[in-house]
Design a protein around this motif. Structure first.
Motif, PDB file in Angstrom:
ATOM      1  N   THR A  63     -14.023 -25.118  -1.490  1.00  0.00           N
ATOM      2  CA  THR A  63     -14.555 -23.783  -2.703  1.00  0.00           C
ATOM      3  C   THR A  63     -14.402 -22.638  -1.701  1.00  0.00           C
ATOM      4  O   THR A  63     -14.321 -21.900  -1.374  1.00  0.00           O
ATOM      5  N   TYR A 101      -5.481 -13.415   3.317  1.00  0.00           N
ATOM      6  CA  TYR A 101      -4.842 -14.618   4.034  1.00  0.00           C
ATOM      7  C   TYR A 101      -6.283 -15.106   5.501  1.00  0.00           C
ATOM      8  O   TYR A 101      -7.934 -14.046   5.351  1.00  0.00           O
ATOM      9  N   GLN A 126     -14.313 -13.657  -0.405  1.00  0.00           N
ATOM     10  CA  GLN A 126     -14.717 -14.202  -1.253  1.00  0.00           C
ATOM     11  C   GLN A 126     -15.700 -13.655  -1.767  1.00  0.00           C
ATOM     12  O   GLN A 126     -15.433 -12.346  -3.366  1.00  0.00           O
ATOM     13  N   GLY A 161      -7.063 -19.853  -2.092  1.00  0.00           N
ATOM     14  CA  GLY A 161      -6.842 -20.051  -3.467  1.00  0.00           C
ATOM     15  C   GLY A 161      -8.271 -19.593  -4.668  1.00  0.00           C
ATOM     16  O   GLY A 161      -7.724 -19.222  -5.632  1.00  0.00           O
ATOM     17  N   ASP A 215      -0.760 -14.361  -0.534  1.00  0.00           N
ATOM     18  CA  ASP A 215      -0.263 -14.171   1.584  1.00  0.00           C
ATOM     19  C   ASP A 215       1.166 -13.608   1.627  1.00  0.00           C
ATOM     20  O   ASP A 215       1.650 -14.875   1.671  1.00  0.00           O
ATOM     21  N   TYR A 245      -5.116 -11.211  -9.948  1.00  0.00           N
ATOM     22  CA  TYR A 245      -4.153 -11.050  -8.564  1.00  0.00           C
ATOM     23  C   TYR A 245      -4.672 -10.391  -6.479  1.00  0.00           C
ATOM     24  O   TYR A 245      -4.700  -9.123  -6.489  1.00  0.00           O
ATOM     25  N   SER A 305       0.562  -8.440   1.700  1.00  0.00           N
ATOM     26  CA  SER A 305      -0.185  -9.120   1.002  1.00  0.00           C
ATOM     27  C   SER A 305      -0.845  -8.045  -0.419  1.00  0.00           C
ATOM     28  O   SER A 305      -0.487  -8.688  -2.030  1.00  0.00           O
ATOM     29  N   LEU A 356      -4.024 -15.198  -8.982  1.00  0.00           N
ATOM     30  CA  LEU A 356      -3.440 -15.859  -7.624  1.00  0.00           C
ATOM     31  C   LEU A 356      -3.826 -15.123  -6.104  1.00  0.00           C
ATOM     32  O   LEU A 356      -4.350 -13.717  -6.705  1.00  0.00           O
ATOM     33  N   THR A 357      -4.313 -15.744  -5.465  1.00  0.00           N
ATOM     34  CA  THR A 357      -3.720 -14.832  -4.424  1.00  0.00           C
ATOM     35  C   THR A 357      -2.851 -15.376  -3.332  1.00  0.00           C
ATOM     36  O   THR A 357      -2.265 -16.663  -3.355  1.00  0.00           O
ATOM     37  N   SER A 411      -9.438 -15.804  -5.573  1.00  0.00           N
ATOM     38  CA  SER A 411      -8.721 -14.786  -6.974  1.00  0.00           C
ATOM     39  C   SER A 411      -9.687 -16.503  -7.544  1.00  0.00           C
ATOM     40  O   SER A 411     -10.273 -15.219  -9.185  1.00  0.00           O
ATOM     41  N   GLY A 412      -9.588 -17.239  -7.314  1.00  0.00           N
ATOM     42  CA  GLY A 412     -10.155 -18.165  -8.800  1.00  0.00           C
ATOM     43  C   GLY A 412     -11.785 -18.108  -8.632  1.00  0.00           C
ATOM     44  O   GLY A 412     -12.463 -18.584 -10.225  1.00  0.00           O
TER      45      GLY A 412
END
Length: 431
Positions: free
Chosen positions: A147, A127, A94, A152, A172, A123, A177, A169-170, A155-156
């Protein structure tokens, strides 16, 4: 092709060997350096147990080498408005993806603060790599771990921090990917889901688990070095990295005065289907993918000067890919130069396709195909004399064809999802 194609207007790269910028990355490639180092001693991993454990019956030896990011633990949470406690609970993927996105936007000449509320998409290919304690463990970081480690949220987190209002969107699909994420971003821009997109891939290993798994599969390199397309290839070596790209429709990029790094002529994804095994690649699926991409790009194989292959250095993977390349790109009279950056930095997993795409963009800009290392003798799996394919074993000039340089990038995942991208860089971009 369309009259208003998707173009790349900014990018950022972090890779092993102290690579923090695209210029650093080109220096690594042009100086033909291998960026593998011993396992990091600052991540709490049991290195001795890892190396000794691989000597058990049924396992292949793990060497104390990999492609690790120097700055994986370096992060300024206050800059992004994140508390230090929450930052520690965050998967380093992240942190690195967020930093990479900021730098890619700056490279595009965009102030990230100006994007709050913008119809911009994120995008990211990624993984799970095993970061953090089990959620059921009571710890000082409980409450932030959901979190912090949810796939997910990669990207969030980017969308939330920058205030972006488009899709997030993440993706995998294992090792394909990043290119799959780029493909989805292109589709999103064409469909009007967003007006600008950031796309790419990230990999930071939270544990050495993949080394153990591939030791059991006997798919690690015999000597700790990755030798794509070599007769002496014996397995892969794991690495880390991030590559992020800023994408727009060409009309928007020109209207806003953006520098265009390359035009995405084709992005294609398909699936192996049923093969001899769950993770076994399919030659036929790869052939279909290459041909579809060439057709979608509106070019011929003779026009493509460079193919950055997946090239993991595993016998099965390289054999399958070479056969598919020979049946498609190898039919050109003077075929493209073939290579794989995994010989420099190892297999960067979900980020692999992003580092491959960045390599092609930089190579086209400098009119030079970088060398692929450790290919003293090309693989015996294909008859090189009967194809137009040639491995770039040294820095090789890359001439333009009709005023542009066309390159292709591949990525294949153990999920069975294959991805292929064709990108065009105008000759006028040459440095």
């Amino acid at each position: 092709m369309t009259d208003d194609p998707v173009v790349i207007v900014g990018m950022s790269v972090e890779a092993p060997g102290g690579v923090r910028t695209a210029s650093d990355y080109w220096a690594l490639l042009s100086e033909q350096r291998e960026a593998l180092t011993p396992f990091p001693r600052d991540r709490g991993w049991s290195i001795r147990g890892l190396l000794d454990g691989s000597r058990r019956d049924g396992f292949k030896r793990i060497h104390d080498l990999g492609g690790f990011l120097d700055g994986a633990g370096h992060f300024d949470p206050e800059f992004f408005g994140i508390s230090r406690r929450e930052a520690i609970a965050m998967d380093p993927q992240q942190r690195v993806a967020l930093r990479g996105t900021w730098r890619a936007l700056e490279d595009a000449g965009i102030n990230p603060d100006d994007l709050v509320g913008a119809d911009a998409g994120v995008y990211v290919g990624a993984y799970h790599t095993g970061y953090g304690p089990d959620l059921a463990e009571f710890s000082h970081h409980s409450g932030h771990l959901i979190t912090g480690t949810a796939l997910g949220v990669i990207s969030g987190r980017i969308a939330y921090t920058l205030g972006l209002a488009g899709p997030a969107l993440t993706v995998d699909t294992s090792c394909s990917s990043a290119l799959t994420a780029v493909h989805l971003a292109v589709q999103g821009l064409r469909a009007g889901d967003c007006e600008l997109a950031v796309a790419g891939g990230v990999c930071v290993m939270g544990s050495p688990g993949f080394f153990v798994e591939f030791a059991k599969q006997h798919a690690l390199s015999d000597d700790g070095h990755c030798r794509p397309y070599s007769a002496h290839a014996s397995g892969t070596v794991w690495g880390e990295g991030v590559g992020m790209f800023v994408l727009q429709r060409r009309s928007a990029a020109r209207r806003q005065g953006r520098r265009i790094l390359g035009e995405l002529r084709a992005t294609c994804v398909n699936q192996d289907g049923r093969t001899v095994g769950l993770t076994a690649p399919s030659r036929d699926a790869q052939i279909r993918l290459f041909r579809k991409a060439i057709e979608q790009a509106g070019v011929t194989v003779d026009d493509v000067g460079m193919v950055e292959g997946h090239g993991t250095g595993t016998r099965l993977g390289d054999r399958t890919e070479l056969a598919a390349l020979a049946a498609t790109y190898g039919t050109a009279g003077t075929g493209p130069r073939l290579g794989s950056v995994k010989s420099n930095v190892g297999h960067t997993q979900a980020a692999a396709g992003a580092l491959g795409l960045a390599k092609v963009l930089l190579a086209a800009e400098r009119a030079t195909v970088p060398a692929t290392l450790h290919v003293d003798e090309p693989s015996h799996e294909i008859d090189w004399d009967s194809t137009g394919l040639r491995i770039a074993e040294k820095m090789t000039p890359w001439p333009a064809v009709r005023g542009e340089r066309l390159g292709a990038v591949s990525a294949f995942g153990m999920s069975g999802t294959n991805a292929h991208v064709v990108v065009a860089v105008p000759e006028s971009q040459a440095a």
